[in-house]
Motif scaffolding. Sequence first.
Motif, PDB file in Angstrom:
ATOM      1  N   VAL A 201      -9.336   6.193  -2.725  1.00 53.73           N
ATOM      2  CA  VAL A 201      -8.539   5.063  -3.211  1.00 53.73           C
ATOM      3  C   VAL A 201      -8.487   5.106  -4.736  1.00 53.73           C
ATOM      4  O   VAL A 201      -9.514   5.351  -5.404  1.00 53.73           O
TER       5      VAL A 201
ATOM      6  N   THR B 236      -7.535  -0.154   4.516  1.00 54.46           N
ATOM      7  CA  THR B 236      -8.354   1.026   4.802  1.00 54.46           C
ATOM      8  C   THR B 236      -8.742   1.085   6.281  1.00 54.46           C
ATOM      9  O   THR B 236      -8.845   2.164   6.859  1.00 54.46           O
TER      10      THR B 236
ATOM     11  N   MET C 214      -7.623  -4.854   0.607  1.00 50.81           N
ATOM     12  CA  MET C 214      -7.998  -3.447   0.666  1.00 50.81           C
ATOM     13  C   MET C 214      -8.744  -3.128   1.953  1.00 50.81           C
ATOM     14  O   MET C 214      -8.529  -2.072   2.554  1.00 50.81           O
ATOM     15  N   ASP C 215      -9.621  -4.012   2.391  1.00 50.03           N
ATOM     16  CA  ASP C 215     -10.395  -3.741   3.609  1.00 50.03           C
ATOM     17  C   ASP C 215      -9.475  -3.598   4.819  1.00 50.03           C
ATOM     18  O   ASP C 215      -9.675  -2.707   5.659  1.00 50.03           O
TER      19      ASP C 215
ATOM     20  N   THR D  66      -3.171   4.006  -3.025  1.00 47.61           N
ATOM     21  CA  THR D  66      -3.186   3.044  -4.125  1.00 47.61           C
ATOM     22  C   THR D  66      -2.534   1.766  -3.629  1.00 47.61           C
ATOM     23  O   THR D  66      -1.701   1.801  -2.700  1.00 47.61           O
ATOM     24  N   LEU D  67      -2.921   0.627  -4.242  1.00 47.53           N
ATOM     25  CA  LEU D  67      -2.487  -0.692  -3.756  1.00 47.53           C
ATOM     26  C   LEU D  67      -1.860  -1.467  -4.899  1.00 47.53           C
ATOM     27  O   LEU D  67      -2.494  -1.661  -5.950  1.00 47.53           O
TER      28      LEU D  67
ATOM     29  N   ALA E 187       0.843  -1.189   0.000  1.00 48.36           N
ATOM     30  CA  ALA E 187       0.000   0.000   0.000  1.00 48.36           C
ATOM     31  C   ALA E 187       0.885   1.248   0.000  1.00 48.36           C
ATOM     32  O   ALA E 187       1.834   1.348   0.779  1.00 48.36           O
TER      33      ALA E 187
END
Length: 493
Positions: free
Chosen positions: A487, A424, A420-421, A454-455, A360
């Motif tokens: 995001v 964040t 992603m969860d 961004t990931l 990340a």
Amino acid sequence: MPTAEHLIAQTDIFPWSDTFATGIEVIDAQHHKLVDLLNKLAGHMAFGSDELILTAVFDELADYAVYHFQTEEGVWARHLGQDSLVLAHHQTHREFVAQVGQARLKLSQMSSDATVEEMVSFLTHWLAFHILEDDTHMAKLVLAVQSGCSMDQAKAQATAQMKSAAHVLITTVLSMYDNLSMRTLALLREVSQRRRAEEKLRLSSNIIESSTDGIFITDTQGLVIDVNPAFCLELQRTHATLLGQSIVALMPSLLGTEPGQTAWQACTEAGHWAGELSMRKPDGELETIWLKLTRVLDETLQVQHVVGMISSISQLVARHQALENAANHDVLTGLPNRRLLTDRLAQALQHSKRNRTPLAVCYLDLDGFKPINDRLGHAAGDEVLRVVAQRMQHALRGADTVARMGGDEFVLLLGDAGGMDEVTHRLHQMMSELTEPIETHAQAVRVGISMGLTLFPADPASADDLLRHADQMLYAAKADGKGCLRVYASSAG
């Protein structure tokens, strides 16, 4: 010791004499100024001023000469009209301007003392003839006309006053000036060279005295004739107790060993030796040092002295680490700076690709920071930045990095980030911690937090583009009202 500028101001290569006076005040005043400028130019030449200074002084002299010519020609024309002598005098001025142009070119190409002397001699000769012959003759004409003489009477009277012996006098005076000028220039050069040599010696002495490396000087028998303060500190001895002592006896663990003796022999034979050796300090600790030995020869090329310099490698390593740290970290917060972030991001990308784990990249900005600076001052603003940096560091794991990009902008690298969860969730939790009140010397304050994320590899971009995408999302968060996280959505996804 007088400065070069002081000596230049005190020195007359071409001394002024009141016998040079023509009797016309405005012309005499300007003649005196021309002589002053000539002395100034000669002084700078004698003291080895650089080309720019010499050129500026020469240009000042040339410009003033042209101004003086205009004054003279105005005086002659006002009293003598367009007489042939006036026209001839004007032509003399024009020829001088042309000669000055050639001299100016020589000055820009000056490469020897002979050129300097030629320049001074040319200007001295011309100025003497100009004042003692041409201008004096013209001034006598003007004064005669002013007294009521006709032009023919004035010419006869001026000629009688000048006489043929005037040229012989001028030639004699110039010969004296040539001798004086060249002797004065030679003397000034010698004074200047000695002054520069003394300054160089003082500078060398100051460097040796203030050096953090231990320096010693011995004779051919290895007996100490001088040391610097750092060497005294290294051996924990006074300067007086070290003089006359054998350097080998003073440092047996360094120069009394076989490697030390080999180094000394190599220096006396080859002229120089440098390398790494071990030395036992007065407290018994064994230390690795860097030793440099240099021989000094006399006029007959025989060894006269040996100079040694001892540098602590441990100090050099510590110094190098301190410089590296300063180059890679933000001074205020101690966080990695942009330079170190670039290296950390490259490594994190390689780790992510090799282990197939997400990375990340988050851009973070403080909302409401500028009003704190404006209202409470920069000291309060700096304290806020330090506290925010500390809170972010406490919230990170070992594989993570936070860097300050400048101002109130930061970048987070979250390695092995998970989905992603998870990312964040961590970032929202950090936002909550960062917005807690911060105590400054003035009062408690709060800041808001905006983030752009961004990931990788969902965003399969290069390192530079990952940063750019996160930065774009930060601006989007600010445009949406601040205090939020946005995001990046990759088109590749």
